[in-house]
Scaffold this motif. Structure first.
Motif, PDB file in Angstrom:
ATOM      1  N   THR A 144      -4.164 -14.278   9.092  1.00 61.67           N
ATOM      2  CA  THR A 144      -2.915 -13.737   8.536  1.00 61.67           C
ATOM      3  C   THR A 144      -1.751 -14.696   8.788  1.00 61.67           C
ATOM      4  OG1 THR A 144      -2.361 -12.470  10.523  1.00 61.67           O
ATOM      5  CG2 THR A 144      -3.711 -11.362   8.881  1.00 61.67           C
ATOM      6  N   VAL A 145      -1.725 -15.307   9.972  1.00 62.70           N
ATOM      7  CA  VAL A 145      -0.613 -16.224  10.244  1.00 62.70           C
ATOM      8  C   VAL A 145      -0.779 -17.529   9.456  1.00 62.70           C
ATOM      9  CG1 VAL A 145       0.010 -15.254  12.479  1.00 62.70           C
ATOM     10  CG2 VAL A 145      -1.669 -17.090  12.402  1.00 62.70           C
ATOM     11  N   HIS A 146      -2.013 -17.930   9.220  1.00 64.30           N
ATOM     12  CA  HIS A 146      -2.226 -19.144   8.418  1.00 64.30           C
ATOM     13  C   HIS A 146      -1.733 -18.934   6.986  1.00 64.30           C
ATOM     14  CE1 HIS A 146      -5.775 -20.025  11.376  1.00 64.30           C
ATOM     15  NE2 HIS A 146      -4.596 -20.257  11.919  1.00 64.30           N
ATOM     16  N   SER A 147      -2.072 -17.777   6.431  1.00 60.20           N
ATOM     17  CA  SER A 147      -1.635 -17.494   5.059  1.00 60.20           C
ATOM     18  C   SER A 147      -0.117 -17.360   4.986  1.00 60.20           C
ATOM     19  CB  SER A 147      -2.263 -16.184   4.557  1.00 60.20           C
ATOM     20  OG  SER A 147      -3.578 -16.370   4.136  1.00 60.20           O
ATOM     21  N   LEU A 204       9.206 -10.669  14.330  1.00 54.23           N
ATOM     22  CA  LEU A 204       8.307 -10.933  15.459  1.00 54.23           C
ATOM     23  C   LEU A 204       6.925 -10.471  15.016  1.00 54.23           C
ATOM     24  CD1 LEU A 204       8.086 -11.840  18.432  1.00 54.23           C
ATOM     25  CD2 LEU A 204       8.571  -9.477  19.090  1.00 54.23           C
ATOM     26  N   TYR A 205       6.068 -11.438  14.705  1.00 53.89           N
ATOM     27  CA  TYR A 205       4.766 -11.141  14.088  1.00 53.89           C
ATOM     28  C   TYR A 205       3.694 -11.243  15.160  1.00 53.89           C
ATOM     29  CZ  TYR A 205       1.379 -11.029  10.202  1.00 53.89           C
ATOM     30  OH  TYR A 205       0.373 -10.679   9.316  1.00 53.89           O
ATOM     31  N   MET A 206       3.276 -10.078  15.673  1.00 56.14           N
ATOM     32  CA  MET A 206       2.275 -10.023  16.729  1.00 56.14           C
ATOM     33  C   MET A 206       0.869 -10.067  16.120  1.00 56.14           C
ATOM     34  SD  MET A 206       4.193  -9.780  19.402  1.00 56.14           S
ATOM     35  CE  MET A 206       2.908  -9.510  20.638  1.00 56.14           C
ATOM     36  N   THR A 207      -0.079 -10.656  16.855  1.00 51.69           N
ATOM     37  CA  THR A 207      -1.461 -10.666  16.367  1.00 51.69           C
ATOM     38  C   THR A 207      -2.416 -10.324  17.504  1.00 51.69           C
ATOM     39  OG1 THR A 207      -1.835 -13.007  16.863  1.00 51.69           O
ATOM     40  CG2 THR A 207      -0.965 -12.487  14.680  1.00 51.69           C
ATOM     41  N   LEU A 256       6.260  -6.921  13.270  1.00 53.45           N
ATOM     42  CA  LEU A 256       5.138  -6.723  12.350  1.00 53.45           C
ATOM     43  C   LEU A 256       3.840  -7.027  13.093  1.00 53.45           C
ATOM     44  CD1 LEU A 256       6.429  -8.366   9.017  1.00 53.45           C
ATOM     45  CD2 LEU A 256       6.921  -6.114   9.974  1.00 53.45           C
ATOM     46  N   HIS A 257       2.771  -6.490  12.568  1.00 54.66           N
ATOM     47  CA  HIS A 257       1.436  -6.741  13.122  1.00 54.66           C
ATOM     48  C   HIS A 257       0.463  -6.409  11.992  1.00 54.66           C
ATOM     49  CE1 HIS A 257      -2.142  -6.691  15.551  1.00 54.66           C
ATOM     50  NE2 HIS A 257      -1.519  -6.681  16.717  1.00 54.66           N
ATOM     51  N   PRO A 258      -0.495  -7.274  11.697  1.00 60.76           N
ATOM     52  CA  PRO A 258      -1.422  -6.932  10.605  1.00 60.76           C
ATOM     53  C   PRO A 258      -2.317  -5.752  10.976  1.00 60.76           C
ATOM     54  CG  PRO A 258      -2.116  -8.972  11.704  1.00 60.76           C
ATOM     55  CD  PRO A 258      -0.766  -8.608  12.259  1.00 60.76           C
ATOM     56  N   LEU A 259      -2.438  -5.465  12.285  1.00 58.40           N
ATOM     57  CA  LEU A 259      -3.280  -4.390  12.822  1.00 58.40           C
ATOM     58  C   LEU A 259      -4.763  -4.687  12.524  1.00 58.40           C
ATOM     59  CD1 LEU A 259      -1.088  -1.297  11.830  1.00 58.40           C
ATOM     60  CD2 LEU A 259      -1.029  -2.609  13.979  1.00 58.40           C
ATOM     61  N   PRO A 260      -5.678  -4.202  13.291  1.00 59.65           N
ATOM     62  CA  PRO A 260      -5.487  -3.263  14.374  1.00 59.65           C
ATOM     63  C   PRO A 260      -4.867  -3.927  15.609  1.00 59.65           C
ATOM     64  CG  PRO A 260      -7.776  -3.988  14.325  1.00 59.65           C
ATOM     65  CD  PRO A 260      -7.097  -4.598  13.140  1.00 59.65           C
ATOM     66  N   ARG A 261      -4.084  -3.138  16.363  1.00 61.76           N
ATOM     67  CA  ARG A 261      -3.613  -3.646  17.654  1.00 61.76           C
ATOM     68  C   ARG A 261      -4.609  -3.204  18.723  1.00 61.76           C
ATOM     69  NH1 ARG A 261       1.578   0.193  19.340  1.00 61.76           N
ATOM     70  NH2 ARG A 261       0.786   1.974  18.179  1.00 61.76           N
ATOM     71  N   ALA A 302       1.780  -1.622   6.938  1.00 59.53           N
ATOM     72  CA  ALA A 302       0.439  -1.280   6.442  1.00 59.53           C
ATOM     73  C   ALA A 302       0.532  -0.418   5.178  1.00 59.53           C
ATOM     74  CB  ALA A 302      -0.344  -0.548   7.528  1.00 59.53           C
ATOM     75  N   ARG A 303       1.519   0.474   5.126  1.00 61.60           N
ATOM     76  CA  ARG A 303       1.710   1.291   3.920  1.00 61.60           C
ATOM     77  C   ARG A 303       2.030   0.393   2.714  1.00 61.60           C
ATOM     78  NH1 ARG A 303       2.822   6.487   2.505  1.00 61.60           N
ATOM     79  NH2 ARG A 303       4.050   6.713   0.633  1.00 61.60           N
ATOM     80  N   ASN A 304       2.830  -0.635   2.946  1.00 61.39           N
ATOM     81  CA  ASN A 304       3.172  -1.552   1.857  1.00 61.39           C
ATOM     82  C   ASN A 304       1.940  -2.257   1.290  1.00 61.39           C
ATOM     83  OD1 ASN A 304       5.880  -0.949   1.927  1.00 61.39           O
ATOM     84  ND2 ASN A 304       6.411  -2.640   3.307  1.00 61.39           N
ATOM     85  N   GLY A 305       0.858  -2.253   2.071  1.00 61.13           N
ATOM     86  CA  GLY A 305      -0.391  -2.829   1.562  1.00 61.13           C
ATOM     87  C   GLY A 305      -0.837  -2.174   0.272  1.00 61.13           C
TER      88      GLY A 305
END
Ligand code: CP
Length: 343
Positions: free
Chosen positions: A191-194, A248-251, A288-293, A313-316
């Motif tokens: 996700t961070v690469h994209s 702040l994009y957590m992974t 933000l976080h792509p989840l799952p956390r 995730a809803r915006n997905g």
């Protein structure tokens, strides 16, 4: 990190065949596929965001009535598969597919190429997640119908990036000149690469926060230098380090990508975001976080105004409605003039 050409002889064999014998028709289909966000211009990204905005206003329509969407998931998923399937259902399409490759004839030895050829007999578009890097590219080269990459190994996750971009735009009012902090597994994190690739159009400043073992790969840093993308690397993770963040994009540290599980144990809990660490955050900052956390964000943060990962995730759903329509030839004008809205 697993690579197709090293570990999968069937890919090598068939991709050689396809490179020699690919028809013009296959090439046309390949170009309609969404394999990587790197091919998207700024205009294309903005166009898909406009589409997603229309779907957020009215998600229930019949624009894809009569179409079949196949979802082939060779790796586990909750959000990506279910939001693609919801997107298809809300647009009037029907969905076929599998969530677990163990129930398919792959267990009997069927190759990916043959699986794709079979499914393309039944479906108008194939959404595929695969554990091997390059699998989506390969599938797009052999498939007579468009392929949407729902994540290929540690490589790319372009539909996630479209929902991330949509969310960033929604929360910041712009994609321009933002300070984006990427935290955690920057080595294997597709996700961070994209996201890094897509943001090249918008003059971001990236902050990469990761232990040495999970640092952003050198080729992505080289990409930043070539494209003039500013970046700073950190190992500290505290209130001062993240004070300048807009995003702040957590992974998650992904256990499934490690060949050495001792290494995973050493790094898995290195970066846990606590509520106290938000004391110096900018008012506009969103997490933000792509989840799952797993163990990256304290649950006590969920009710702060900074937490935005569930809305993300809803915006997905809206981003993936846009992707399905665009890939199947439905335009923004079609959506704006659509008379099939169901309230
Ligand atoms: N963000 C994401 O890809 O989640 P899933 O693995 O649940 O699809």
């Amino acid at each position: 990190m697993r690579k197709i050409d090293n570990n999968s002889s069937f890919f090598t064999l068939y991709s050689s065949f396809i490179r020699i014998f690919a028809t013009e028709n296959c090439k046309a289909m390949e170009s309609r596929s969404l394999v990587t966000i790197a091919n998207h211009s700024r205009e294309k990204i903005e166009y898909l965001i406009r589409m997603a905005q229309e779907f957020e206003k009215h998600p229930n329509r019949r624009l894809l009535e009569g179409r079949i969407v196949a979802t082939l998931f060779f790796e586990p998923s909750t959000r990506t598969r279910l939001s693609f399937e919801t997107a298809a259902n809300r647009l009037g399409a029907k969905v076929i597919g599998f969530a677990d490759p163990k129930v398919t004839s792959g267990t009997k030895g069927e190759t990916l190429k043959d699986t794709i050829m079979m499914v393309s007999n039944y479906a108008d578009i194939i959404v595929m997640r695969h554990y091997l890097e390059g699998a989506a590219q390969y599938a797009s080269e052999v498939s007579p119908v468009p392929i949407v990459n729902a994540g290929d190994g540690a490589n790319q996750h372009p539909s996630q990036t479209m929902l991330d971009l949509y969310t960033i735009y929604q929360t910041q009012g712009t994609l321009e000149n933002l300070n984006i902090y990427l935290v955690g597994d920057l080595k294997y994190g597709r996700t961070v690469h994209s996201l890094l690739t897509a943001m090249r159009h918008f003059n971001p400043t990236f902050h990469f926060i990761a232990p040495d073992e999970l640092a952003m790969p050198e080729h992505y840093k080289m990409y930043c230098r070539e494209k003039g993308i500013k970046y700073v690397e950190h190992q500290d993770f505290d209130a001062d380090t993240i004070a300048g963040a807009d995003i702040l994009y957590m992974t998650r540290v992904q256990r499934e990508r490690f060949t050495d599980l001792d290494e995973y144990e050493r790094v898995k809990d290195r970066y846990l975001l606590s509520r106290a660490m938000l004391s110096k955050a900018k008012p506009n900052m969103k997490i933000l976080h792509p989840l799952p956390r797993v163990n990256e964000i304290e649950y006590s943060i969920d009710d702060t105004p900074y937490a935005y990962y569930f809305q993300q995730a809803r915006n997905g759903l809206y981003a993936r409605q846009a992707i399905l329509c665009d890939t199947l030839g439905i335009t923004l004008d079609d959506i704006i003039n659509d008379k099939t809205i169901i309230s």
